[in-house]
Design a protein around this motif. Sequence first.
Motif, mmCIF file in Angstrom:
data_model
loop_
_atom_site.group_PDB
_atom_site.id
_atom_site.type_symbol
_atom_site.label_atom_id
_atom_site.label_comp_id
_atom_site.label_asym_id
_atom_site.label_seq_id
_atom_site.Cartn_x
_atom_site.Cartn_y
_atom_site.Cartn_z
ATOM 1 N N VAL A 1 60.694 60.610 64.104
ATOM 2 C CA VAL A 1 60.061 61.704 63.374
ATOM 3 C C VAL A 1 60.672 61.855 61.985
ATOM 4 C CG1 VAL A 1 59.576 64.194 63.391
ATOM 5 C CG2 VAL A 1 59.628 62.910 65.545
ATOM 6 N N GLY A 2 59.792 62.075 61.031
ATOM 7 C CA GLY A 2 60.216 62.446 59.687
ATOM 8 C C GLY A 2 59.749 63.861 59.399
ATOM 9 N N VAL A 3 60.608 64.633 58.774
ATOM 10 C CA VAL A 3 60.243 65.975 58.332
ATOM 11 C C VAL A 3 59.968 65.854 56.835
ATOM 12 C CG1 VAL A 3 60.962 68.382 58.101
ATOM 13 C CG2 VAL A 3 61.717 67.027 60.079
ATOM 14 N N PHE A 4 58.743 66.175 56.454
ATOM 15 C CA PHE A 4 58.296 65.968 55.074
ATOM 16 C C PHE A 4 57.931 67.287 54.409
ATOM 17 C CE2 PHE A 4 57.579 61.960 57.101
ATOM 18 C CZ PHE A 4 57.867 61.016 56.128
ATOM 19 N N MET A 5 58.218 67.367 53.126
ATOM 20 C CA MET A 5 57.713 68.428 52.269
ATOM 21 C C MET A 5 56.633 67.765 51.420
ATOM 22 S SD MET A 5 57.567 69.970 49.071
ATOM 23 C CE MET A 5 58.632 68.858 48.226
#
Length: 174
Positions: A96-100
């Motif tokens: 998982v990547g947490v993106f803005m």
Amino acid sequence: MTEADTPTEGNGAQPETPKVNMRILAQYMRDMSFENVAAQKKLQGANVQPDIQVQVSLDAQKREAENQYDVATKFKITSKNKSDDQVLFMIELDYVGVFMVEGVPQEQLHPFLLIECPRMIFPFARRIISDVTRDGGFPPLNLDTVDFLALYRQEVQRQAAAQAAAGKTAPMPN
């Protein structure tokens, strides 16, 4: 093209297209499993010829924070022996990547999250899979680059076909 032909706003300036801003805020393994079936069954020898099957699925979820999203890339990899179809190893990785993400029009956000974001984190997931297979006693598995655009298009077509099939079998309202 003359100045009169150029679309302008009231002040004579060119209309601005919103600037896309994307940052990776965090990356993590939500779940990972490696099963070395060959070692459990004591398979070895020169007659082992692996046939590797890779399945990739994607998911994106909005986070509570503004403009932040979780984008999950899920890999399911099975290696079987070509000669007898015995499973050698299995890997499941949920990375998982947490993106803005800012500046992406709403109608383009879904494809952006499921194409561009997985592209950014793929090299890290590839490295984990390579290291795990190597540490598990196999040659490192270096995945080919995934075409996330084609994967997205296939998923859209699959969903459209499923909706069409559901529409054909649904009873007609009275």
